[in-house]
Design a protein around this motif. Structure first.
Motif, PDB file in Angstrom:
ATOM      1  N   ARG A 291       0.850  -1.194   0.000  1.00 48.02           N
ATOM      2  CA  ARG A 291       0.000   0.000   0.000  1.00 48.02           C
ATOM      3  C   ARG A 291       0.879   1.236   0.000  1.00 48.02           C
ATOM      4  O   ARG A 291       1.715   1.407   0.885  1.00 48.02           O
ATOM      5  N   ILE A 292       0.712   2.073  -1.014  1.00 55.82           N
ATOM      6  CA  ILE A 292       1.441   3.334  -1.092  1.00 55.82           C
ATOM      7  C   ILE A 292       0.438   4.467  -0.929  1.00 55.82           C
ATOM      8  O   ILE A 292      -0.543   4.539  -1.673  1.00 55.82           O
ATOM      9  N   GLY A 293       0.663   5.329   0.045  1.00 56.82           N
ATOM     10  CA  GLY A 293      -0.254   6.440   0.288  1.00 56.82           C
ATOM     11  C   GLY A 293      -0.724   6.504   1.719  1.00 56.82           C
ATOM     12  O   GLY A 293      -1.217   7.534   2.174  1.00 56.82           O
ATOM     13  N   ASP A 294      -0.573   5.409   2.463  1.00 56.83           N
ATOM     14  CA  ASP A 294      -0.905   5.398   3.884  1.00 56.83           C
ATOM     15  C   ASP A 294       0.317   5.860   4.674  1.00 56.83           C
ATOM     16  O   ASP A 294       1.365   6.173   4.127  1.00 56.83           O
ATOM     17  N   PRO A 299       6.707  -3.521   8.109  1.00 54.89           N
ATOM     18  CA  PRO A 299       6.074  -4.618   7.381  1.00 54.89           C
ATOM     19  C   PRO A 299       5.671  -5.733   8.336  1.00 54.89           C
ATOM     20  O   PRO A 299       6.455  -6.160   9.187  1.00 54.89           O
ATOM     21  N   SER A 300       4.424  -6.211   8.195  1.00 58.77           N
ATOM     22  CA  SER A 300       3.943  -7.294   9.050  1.00 58.77           C
ATOM     23  C   SER A 300       2.743  -7.955   8.407  1.00 58.77           C
ATOM     24  O   SER A 300       2.013  -7.321   7.633  1.00 58.77           O
ATOM     25  N   VAL A 304       2.974  -4.340   3.304  1.00 55.09           N
ATOM     26  CA  VAL A 304       3.957  -3.276   3.278  1.00 55.09           C
ATOM     27  C   VAL A 304       3.195  -1.974   3.104  1.00 55.09           C
ATOM     28  O   VAL A 304       2.554  -1.757   2.084  1.00 55.09           O
ATOM     29  N   SER A 305       3.238  -1.111   4.115  1.00 53.63           N
ATOM     30  CA  SER A 305       2.491   0.149   4.097  1.00 53.63           C
ATOM     31  C   SER A 305       3.482   1.306   4.112  1.00 53.63           C
ATOM     32  O   SER A 305       4.284   1.438   5.037  1.00 53.63           O
ATOM     33  N   LEU A 306       3.400   2.166   3.091  1.00 62.40           N
ATOM     34  CA  LEU A 306       4.336   3.276   2.954  1.00 62.40           C
ATOM     35  C   LEU A 306       3.594   4.572   2.662  1.00 62.40           C
ATOM     36  O   LEU A 306       2.497   4.562   2.089  1.00 62.40           O
ATOM     37  N   ALA A 307       4.204   5.682   3.064  1.00 63.22           N
ATOM     38  CA  ALA A 307       3.593   6.988   2.845  1.00 63.22           C
ATOM     39  C   ALA A 307       3.740   7.403   1.384  1.00 63.22           C
ATOM     40  O   ALA A 307       4.556   6.865   0.627  1.00 63.22           O
ATOM     41  N   LEU A 319       9.589  -5.342   0.976  1.00 63.63           N
ATOM     42  CA  LEU A 319       9.400  -6.696   0.450  1.00 63.63           C
ATOM     43  C   LEU A 319      10.470  -7.643   0.973  1.00 63.63           C
ATOM     44  O   LEU A 319      10.206  -8.811   1.251  1.00 63.63           O
ATOM     45  N   GLN A 320      11.691  -7.126   1.129  1.00 61.56           N
ATOM     46  CA  GLN A 320      12.770  -7.946   1.677  1.00 61.56           C
ATOM     47  C   GLN A 320      12.455  -8.384   3.096  1.00 61.56           C
ATOM     48  O   GLN A 320      12.719  -9.519   3.492  1.00 61.56           O
ATOM     49  N   ALA A 321      11.876  -7.481   3.872  1.00 62.22           N
ATOM     50  CA  ALA A 321      11.550  -7.807   5.262  1.00 62.22           C
ATOM     51  C   ALA A 321      10.521  -8.926   5.349  1.00 62.22           C
ATOM     52  O   ALA A 321      10.488  -9.682   6.328  1.00 62.22           O
ATOM     53  N   LEU A 322       9.685  -9.062   4.316  1.00 65.79           N
ATOM     54  CA  LEU A 322       8.672 -10.118   4.301  1.00 65.79           C
ATOM     55  C   LEU A 322       9.201 -11.415   3.693  1.00 65.79           C
ATOM     56  O   LEU A 322       8.494 -12.418   3.658  1.00 65.79           O
ATOM     57  N   GLY A 323      10.435 -11.387   3.182  1.00 57.23           N
ATOM     58  CA  GLY A 323      10.993 -12.583   2.560  1.00 57.23           C
ATOM     59  C   GLY A 323      10.353 -12.912   1.229  1.00 57.23           C
ATOM     60  O   GLY A 323      10.207 -14.082   0.871  1.00 57.23           O
TER      61      GLY A 323
END
Length: 349
Positions: A291-294, A299-300, A304-307, A319-323
């Motif tokens: 999600r881009i915009g939140d 990451p969990s 993946v939620s990013l501003a 994405l790396q953090a989620l494997g």
């Protein structure tokens, strides 16, 4: 270990180049008529550690590999019935290469080797001397041979080769493995040569022409189209045309600021050039949601939620953090491009 190495490469390879970077004209152009000569050949790789073609001299398996070895031994006056051969350490391969049109006999070049059969790995093998032709009906122009190197990830922690555990290694390259043995057709320099942009771009073509005209005066260069610039050598410079072209190659121009993202779907490596940012979008794939915009959050649970205004690097790190597997990383970025969240050119290889 391999997955860890892939993600280390991904984290280190996500880079952004400055839009005002200066490049040599010779690095972004080639001259009209300088077409590389493509050659191909059929050969065999020997010395594999049980990872070659499953060829047993019968109607099953890679029969062409058995016949190739039989013909090879016959050249040395050794007759061995094909049904007696067990060639787990041999693989039939296709050898390809591109040769500079200016290369002279004795010059070396890189060759690519790819399996034709069901070999699981070519690493550590040796390519038998292979004739290379530009056309199957023509005489060979070059030959290729040499050892196929073992990549770092294919070695154990103590430096030993892991043999059959190697996967995805059915192709490889041999640096300087090819030798040109026949002369290529000579290329004559035109009185008014033309520069061809490696990646057509009208803005870059205009900057190249401006730089040349600034050095040699108005009329020395003229933009023909987004992919080519017509040159006119200075008066009295016909005898030193090569020197003029060499000097033009050293002039610098501002590189194109068009952002580009290159993704290797096998290794997961991502290289981003230009101002590669991501707009508002949502992409879901195989239990992963970006999600881009939140507001940005850790990451969990596959999310993946990013501003708004996040960079390519932010998405890759999430994405790396989620494997996330490399192929899914490529699919996520392709989805972001399809959704219009990225103006960058996405190249997946």
């Amino acid at each position: 270990m391999r997955r860890l190495l892939v993600w280390v490469l991904l984290a280190l390879a996500v880079i952004a180049t400055s839009s005002s970077a200066q490049v040599r004209i010779g690095d972004v152009t080639s001259r009209d008529g300088e077409i590389p000569v493509r050659v191909v050949g059929y050969g065999i790789v020997v010395g594999l550690d049980g990872t070659g073609d499953k060829s047993f001299g019968t109607s099953n398996g890679a029969v062409h590999t058995v016949k190739s070895v039989t013909n090879l031994l016959r050249r040395f006056n050794i007759e061995v019935p094909g049904d007696r051969l067990r060639l787990r350490n041999v693989a039939a391969v296709l050898v390809t290469a591109e040769i500079s049109p200016y290369l002279r006999p004795g010059g070396r070049f890189e060759v690519q080797v790819a399996s034709l059969g069901d070999a699981t790995s070519l690493r550590g093998g040796v390519l038998w001397m292979t004739p290379l032709v530009a056309n199957p009906d023509d005489a060979p122009l070059a030959t290729a041979q040499g050892a196929i190197p073992i990549e770092l990830e294919e070695r154990s922690g103590r430096g030993g080769y892991r043999g059959n555990s190697s996967k995805g290694a059915s192709s490889g390259r041999i640096a300087d493995g090819g030798i040109l043995e026949a002369s290529l057709p000579a290329l004559a320099l035109a009185a008014n040569p033309r520069l061809m942009l490696r990646s057509p771009d009208l803005g870059l073509a205009a900057r190249v022409a401006t730089a040349i005209n600034g050095k040699y005066g108005p009329g020395a260069a003229r933009v023909v189209d987004p992919g080519s610039i017509q040159l006119k050598a200075p008066a009295g410079g016909a005898d030193s045309l090569p020197m003029f072209l060499a000097a033009v190659d050293t002039l610098t121009v501002t590189a194109s600021d068009s952002p580009r993202i290159v993704i290797d779907a096998r290794s997961g490596m991502i290289v981003a050039g230009g101002d590669a940012r991501v707009g508002v979008a949502v992409v879901s794939l195989h239990g992963i949601t970006v999600r881009i915009g939140d507001s940005t959050s850790a990451p969990s649970a596959g999310v993946v939620s990013l501003a708004k205004g996040a960079t390519v690097r932010d998405v890759a790190v999430g994405l790396q953090a989620l494997g996330t597997p490399p192929a899914d990383v490529a699919a996520v970025f392709d989805g972001l491009r399809a959704a219009g969240a990225m103006t960058a050119t996405v190249i997946i290889r």
